[in-house]
Scaffold this motif. Structure first.
Motif, mmCIF file in Angstrom:
data_model
loop_
_atom_site.group_PDB
_atom_site.id
_atom_site.type_symbol
_atom_site.label_atom_id
_atom_site.label_comp_id
_atom_site.label_asym_id
_atom_site.label_seq_id
_atom_site.Cartn_x
_atom_site.Cartn_y
_atom_site.Cartn_z
ATOM 1 N N ARG A 1 -1.523 -56.407 9.404
ATOM 2 C CA ARG A 1 -2.488 -55.709 8.557
ATOM 3 C C ARG A 1 -3.616 -55.092 9.383
ATOM 4 O O ARG A 1 -4.168 -54.044 9.029
ATOM 5 C CB ARG A 1 -3.078 -56.679 7.526
ATOM 6 N N GLU B 1 0.569 -49.723 15.471
ATOM 7 C CA GLU B 1 1.640 -50.183 14.595
ATOM 8 C C GLU B 1 3.007 -49.809 15.166
ATOM 9 O O GLU B 1 3.917 -50.646 15.255
ATOM 10 C CB GLU B 1 1.492 -49.578 13.193
ATOM 11 N N ALA C 1 -1.990 -51.901 10.930
ATOM 12 C CA ALA C 1 -1.275 -50.995 10.032
ATOM 13 C C ALA C 1 -1.981 -49.646 9.954
ATOM 14 O O ALA C 1 -3.202 -49.573 9.793
ATOM 15 C CB ALA C 1 -1.164 -51.614 8.643
ATOM 16 N N GLY C 2 -1.211 -48.580 10.076
ATOM 17 C CA GLY C 2 -1.764 -47.232 9.983
ATOM 18 C C GLY C 2 -2.375 -46.708 11.261
ATOM 19 O O GLY C 2 -2.882 -45.587 11.291
ATOM 20 N N THR C 3 -2.340 -47.477 12.329
ATOM 21 C CA THR C 3 -2.880 -47.044 13.621
ATOM 22 C C THR C 3 -1.722 -46.826 14.594
ATOM 23 O O THR C 3 -0.586 -47.240 14.342
ATOM 24 C CB THR C 3 -3.820 -48.122 14.204
ATOM 25 N N PHE D 1 2.660 -54.264 7.015
ATOM 26 C CA PHE D 1 2.625 -52.822 7.267
ATOM 27 C C PHE D 1 2.685 -51.975 5.998
ATOM 28 O O PHE D 1 2.452 -50.778 6.038
ATOM 29 C CB PHE D 1 3.781 -52.414 8.188
ATOM 30 N N TRP E 1 5.335 -51.366 3.878
ATOM 31 C CA TRP E 1 6.579 -50.697 3.490
ATOM 32 C C TRP E 1 7.054 -51.226 2.149
ATOM 33 O O TRP E 1 6.898 -52.404 1.851
ATOM 34 C CB TRP E 1 7.653 -50.935 4.552
#
Length: 234
Positions: free
Chosen positions: A32, A40, A35-37, A150, A152
């Motif tokens: 977490r 990841e 995530a989004g960086t 993440f 998904w």
């Protein structure tokens, strides 16, 4: 050939279960954070390559002439396929592989965790113990991290893909059983250690218990593992 099994719910089994729960919690929290960086993708790919190398080493170990066991040690169990699919999905980002990891890893793979069948057919036994538990726990933890770390989410398209490819593994496992006399996928008979298959035997499904098992799996895949996510998305 005679060999021993790991006793289910022995101290070492309970220790592994606790370790798996703790590892899953730590990794979900860590996922977490990245995530989004860009981290990841790097984290996924590094993990995937490590798993791929370890899976290759495990295959060599189990097929080594001194360790080769035709009825127990060939790569026809579901987790044997899953470890490579999981590694490939992490490396490539292919969501089809993520879908297989999700549906197989979260529902089917835990049967080998909760009710393990671990015959010590390879030497040394501690390597087989470590490999068995590492790969089975990874197959469960990775999809949980993908979903709850993440972010998904599975779709009906993912479900249809996994439902279409799963019979291929079943066909290969059943064919391997006929050729080797083994029990890959436990399609020939129930394992000698306690498992959920014992319930199907009590219900009178002694010969075709796997048909009931497949039906229940399809129900959980649709009603529990797909529909709630699609409903939340809408």
């Amino acid at each position: 050939m005679t060999y021993t099994w790991m006793r289910p719910y022995s101290p070492e089994h309970l220790a592994v279960l606790v370790t798996g729960v703790l590892a899953c919690g730590v990794l979900v929290v860590a996922a977490r954070r990245v995530a989004g960086t860009p981290w990841e993708v790097r984290a996924r790919q590094i993990t995937g390559w490590v798993l791929m190398v370890l899976a290759g080493a495990w295959l060599v170990f189990t097929l080594w002439p001194g360790n080769l066991h035709i009825t127990e040690g060939l790569p026809f169990h579901l987790c044997d396929w899953l470890r490579y699919i999981t590694a490939y999905g992490l490396i490539s980002g292919d969501e089809r592989a993520w879908a297989v990891t999700y549906y197989w890893g979260i529902l089917l793979n835990p049967q080998a965790i909760v009710t393990p069948y671990l015959p010590y057919v390879h030497s040394p036994a501690w390597v087989q113990f470590a490999g068995y538990w590492f790969f089975h726990l990874v197959a469960l933890i990775v999809p949980l991290v993908m979903v709850f770390g993440f972010g998904w989410r599975p779709t009906w398209k993912d479900f249809r893909f996994v439902a279409s490819v799963s019979p291929a593994w079943m066909a290969v496992a059943m064919t391997a059983n006929k050729v080797t006399g083994g029990n890959y996928g436990f399609f020939s008979h129930r394992p000698p250690t306690p498992s959920i298959i014992d319930l199907f035997y009590r219900w009178g499904m002694k010969r075709h218990y796997w048909i009931l098992e497949v039906s229940l799996i399809a129900l959980v895949w649709t009603g529990v593992m797909t529909w709630p996510w699609e409903r939340a998305r809408r």
